[in-house]
Design an enzyme around this catalytic site. Structure first.
Site, PDB file in Angstrom:
ATOM      1  NE  ARG A 164      -3.774  -2.062  -0.127  1.00 56.05           N
ATOM      2  CZ  ARG A 164      -3.393  -3.199  -0.702  1.00 56.05           C
ATOM      3  NH1 ARG A 164      -2.213  -3.310  -1.298  1.00 56.05           N
ATOM      4  NH2 ARG A 164      -4.185  -4.238  -0.722  1.00 56.05           N
ATOM      5  CB  SER A 241      -9.543  -1.525   3.838  1.00 51.81           C
ATOM      6  OG  SER A 241     -10.049  -2.721   3.326  1.00 51.81           O
ATOM      7  CD  GLU A 342      -6.056   0.881   2.120  1.00 48.44           C
ATOM      8  OE1 GLU A 342      -5.916  -0.183   2.737  1.00 48.44           O
ATOM      9  OE2 GLU A 342      -6.665   0.958   1.047  1.00 48.44           O
TER      10      GLU A 342
HETATM   11  C1  FAD Z   1     -15.446   0.205  -2.001  1.00 55.30           C
HETATM   12  C2  FAD Z   1     -13.953   0.389  -2.112  1.00 55.30           C
HETATM   13  C3  FAD Z   1     -13.124  -0.721  -2.232  1.00 55.30           C
HETATM   14  C4  FAD Z   1     -11.719  -0.563  -2.331  1.00 55.30           C
HETATM   15  N1  FAD Z   1     -10.949  -1.672  -2.457  1.00 55.30           N
HETATM   16  C5  FAD Z   1      -9.608  -1.552  -2.560  1.00 55.30           C
HETATM   17  C6  FAD Z   1      -8.775  -2.710  -2.689  1.00 55.30           C
HETATM   18  O1  FAD Z   1      -9.250  -3.841  -2.731  1.00 55.30           O
HETATM   19  N2  FAD Z   1      -7.445  -2.533  -2.769  1.00 55.30           N
HETATM   20  C7  FAD Z   1      -6.868  -1.291  -2.741  1.00 55.30           C
HETATM   21  O2  FAD Z   1      -5.642  -1.212  -2.841  1.00 55.30           O
HETATM   22  N3  FAD Z   1      -7.623  -0.189  -2.639  1.00 55.30           N
HETATM   23  C8  FAD Z   1      -8.964  -0.276  -2.541  1.00 55.30           C
HETATM   24  N4  FAD Z   1      -9.745   0.846  -2.403  1.00 55.30           N
HETATM   25  C9  FAD Z   1      -9.109   2.162  -2.336  1.00 55.30           C
HETATM   26  C10 FAD Z   1      -9.075   2.922  -3.688  1.00 55.30           C
HETATM   27  O3  FAD Z   1     -10.047   2.437  -4.560  1.00 55.30           O
HETATM   28  C11 FAD Z   1      -7.733   2.850  -4.382  1.00 55.30           C
HETATM   29  O4  FAD Z   1      -6.729   3.318  -3.534  1.00 55.30           O
HETATM   30  C12 FAD Z   1      -7.716   3.663  -5.690  1.00 55.30           C
HETATM   31  O5  FAD Z   1      -6.584   3.341  -6.439  1.00 55.30           O
HETATM   32  C13 FAD Z   1      -7.703   5.168  -5.449  1.00 55.30           C
HETATM   33  O6  FAD Z   1      -7.759   5.801  -6.715  1.00 55.30           O
HETATM   34  P1  FAD Z   1      -8.501   7.156  -6.934  1.00 55.30           P
HETATM   35  O7  FAD Z   1      -8.316   7.542  -8.350  1.00 55.30           O
HETATM   36  O8  FAD Z   1      -9.902   7.094  -6.448  1.00 55.30           O
HETATM   37  O9  FAD Z   1      -7.644   8.111  -5.982  1.00 55.30           O
HETATM   38  P2  FAD Z   1      -8.168   9.289  -5.046  1.00 55.30           P
HETATM   39  O10 FAD Z   1      -8.986   8.743  -3.954  1.00 55.30           O
HETATM   40  O11 FAD Z   1      -8.748  10.383  -5.862  1.00 55.30           O
HETATM   41  O12 FAD Z   1      -6.774   9.794  -4.448  1.00 55.30           O
HETATM   42  C14 FAD Z   1      -6.051   8.972  -3.556  1.00 55.30           C
HETATM   43  C15 FAD Z   1      -4.613   9.500  -3.452  1.00 55.30           C
HETATM   44  O13 FAD Z   1      -3.960   9.331  -4.702  1.00 55.30           O
HETATM   45  C16 FAD Z   1      -3.527  10.586  -5.209  1.00 55.30           C
HETATM   46  N5  FAD Z   1      -3.747  10.563  -6.669  1.00 55.30           N
HETATM   47  C17 FAD Z   1      -4.866  10.162  -7.328  1.00 55.30           C
HETATM   48  N6  FAD Z   1      -4.676  10.297  -8.657  1.00 55.30           N
HETATM   49  C18 FAD Z   1      -3.419  10.775  -8.809  1.00 55.30           C
HETATM   50  C19 FAD Z   1      -2.615  11.141  -9.948  1.00 55.30           C
HETATM   51  N7  FAD Z   1      -3.073  11.025 -11.203  1.00 55.30           N
HETATM   52  N8  FAD Z   1      -1.373  11.610  -9.716  1.00 55.30           N
HETATM   53  C20 FAD Z   1      -0.890  11.737  -8.461  1.00 55.30           C
HETATM   54  N9  FAD Z   1      -1.576  11.421  -7.368  1.00 55.30           N
HETATM   55  C21 FAD Z   1      -2.824  10.950  -7.543  1.00 55.30           C
HETATM   56  C22 FAD Z   1      -4.376  11.632  -4.513  1.00 55.30           C
HETATM   57  O14 FAD Z   1      -3.694  12.878  -4.434  1.00 55.30           O
HETATM   58  C23 FAD Z   1      -4.545  11.002  -3.144  1.00 55.30           C
HETATM   59  O15 FAD Z   1      -3.398  11.255  -2.381  1.00 55.30           O
HETATM   60  C24 FAD Z   1     -11.153   0.725  -2.304  1.00 55.30           C
HETATM   61  C25 FAD Z   1     -11.986   1.847  -2.172  1.00 55.30           C
HETATM   62  C26 FAD Z   1     -13.366   1.677  -2.076  1.00 55.30           C
HETATM   63  C27 FAD Z   1     -14.242   2.878  -1.954  1.00 55.30           C
END
Ligand code: FAD
Length: 348
Positions: A164, A241, A342
């Site tokens: 992570r 999570s 997380e």
């Molecule tokens: C129902 C649910 C289930 C999930 N299951 C999992 C799982 O099984 N495994 C897991 O690892 N995660 C899981 N997650 C967490 C999440 O989905 C992941 O971490 C996902 O990759 C976050 O991506 P995002 O685009 O939504 O990022 P955001 O939530 O928009 O941002 C998260 C972080 O990443 C940074 N970020 C986002 N995009 C960029 C970019 N282009 N450049 C630089 N920084 C950036 C942001 O600044 C922030 O710090 C889950 C979340 C939910 C809601």
């Protein structure tokens, strides 16, 4: 570049809490990204990068500067030896991209089906689930380097992937804006069926499941745990999570088992976690007085998963934080282990 003002951030997140962004830009091109960065530098405004909003908790005060949502799109593919390289824009929806790869019968990310968010979010916390992590397939990340003010290509080794974590959320936090990510996938490769839940799902079946069947299985298992976003499922209004599985030293593990023994409990051992000296955060939460479905005002714990904090409707970020603090306090008191959240906390 279109700059909007006073945009509500809650609807842009899966948890659905948080205040407004003073300025908001949706960047569809690398030039948009550069212009937004210049705007924030010139105006001396703090910049926050948003993807799909699935791993953030935004404060009730919101963000005083500029929120830059990355919407760079496009997927290209190129053969490299026996692999197929897929380069996807950071703004592509992750699960749609997984479906695209699976439809082309390419293995390597099928177990990461159903994870919400953008492609650009995946290298940030080295997204993983059901026996796969993106670090196993990412070959390079194209990013805008805010320190050097230029676009640069980072190889997988430069990204410092661990559980992570990567340089993007640790040592080089706030330095890079991910623009495109390249994954090396295996054409006609077999699915990864390392995880107990998946093995159980396919138990008794003849032959190896296809990638499409594996994707479907993962999505079904996720849905049963409220880990697949679906509008009709209030248990999926979360940031996934909320706590990481703690990695323990031998001494900490010994103390934990002692404490469990004193309470006639046994610390569960899952091979996938044990390999990395991790223990289940969900078990700690559930054995510290928090059952699935626990509620505190408008915040609560999912009825399907002890690790997901949910917005039960109209929750404030402050309520989520209060519940998080209470869980951390009780787990620390009962087990002498500090749970680490997380999601990324924004504007606190
Ligand atoms: C129902 C649910 C289930 C999930 N299951 C999992 C799982 O099984 N495994 C897991 O690892 N995660 C899981 N997650 C967490 C999440 O989905 C992941 O971490 C996902 O990759 C976050 O991506 P995002 O685009 O939504 O990022 P955001 O939530 O928009 O941002 C998260 C972080 O990443 C940074 N970020 C986002 N995009 C960029 C970019 N282009 N450049 C630089 N920084 C950036 C942001 O600044 C922030 O710090 C889950 C979340 C939910 C809601």
């Amino acid at each position: 570049m279109n700059i909007e003002e006073n945009i509500s951030l809650a609807p842009l997140t899966t948890l659905g809490v948080g205040g407004i962004a003073r300025f908001f830009v949706r960047a569809e091109s690398i030039d948009d990204v550069k212009s937004a960065v210049s705007f924030s530098t010139n105006k001396k405004l703090p910049l926050f990068i948003l993807g799909g909003g699935s791993n953030v908790l935004i404060s009730d005060r919101g963000w005083p500067g500029i929120v830059l949502q990355i919407a760079v799109s496009g997927v290209e593919q190129e053969a490299q030896g026996e692999k197929l390289l897929f380069t996807a824009g950071a703004g592509e929806d992750w699960d749609t991209f997984v479906a695209y790869a699976v439809e082309r019968n390419c293995a390597g990310i099928e177990c990461l089906s159903g994870i919400p968010g953008s492609v650009g979010g995946t290298p940030v916390q080295n997204v993983g689930a059901y026996g796969q992590e993106v670090s196993e397939t990412i070959t390079s990340v194209l990013a805008f380097d805010r320190r050097e003010d230029r676009v640069s290509k980072l190889n997988a080794a430069d990204c410092g992937f661990t559980y992570r974590a990567s340089i993007f959320n640790t040592t080089q936090r706030d330095r890079y804006i991910v623009l495109r990510v390249t994954y090396a996938l295996n054409p006609a490769g077999a699915p990864t069926l390392r995880y107990a839940d998946l093995q159980k799902y396919f138990a008794g079946r003849d032959g190896t499941p296809t990638l499409a069947e594996t994707r479907e299985a993962v999505r079904k298992i996720r849905a049963s745990k409220g880990m697949l976003i679906s509008p009709g499922d209030p248990d999926s209004r979360s940031a996934g999570s909320f706590f990481k599985n703690p990695v323990l030293t031998q001494a900490q593990y010994a103390e934990l088992t002692q404490r469990a023994k004193a309470r006639n409990l046994q610390v569960p051992s899952y091979p996938a976690l044990a390999q990395q000296h991790k223990i289940s955060a969900a078990w700690l939460v559930e054995n510290s007085g928090f059952a699935k479905g626990f509620g505190r005002g408008n915040a609560g714990i999912s009825r399907k998963h002890a690790l997901a904090l949910v917005n039960r409707g109209g929750a404030k970020a402050a309520e989520i934080i209060e519940l998080k603090d209470e869980i951390q306090r009780r787990v620390q008191g009962d087990w002498n282990i500090k749970l680490q959240p997380e999601p990324v906390f924004v504007g606190f």
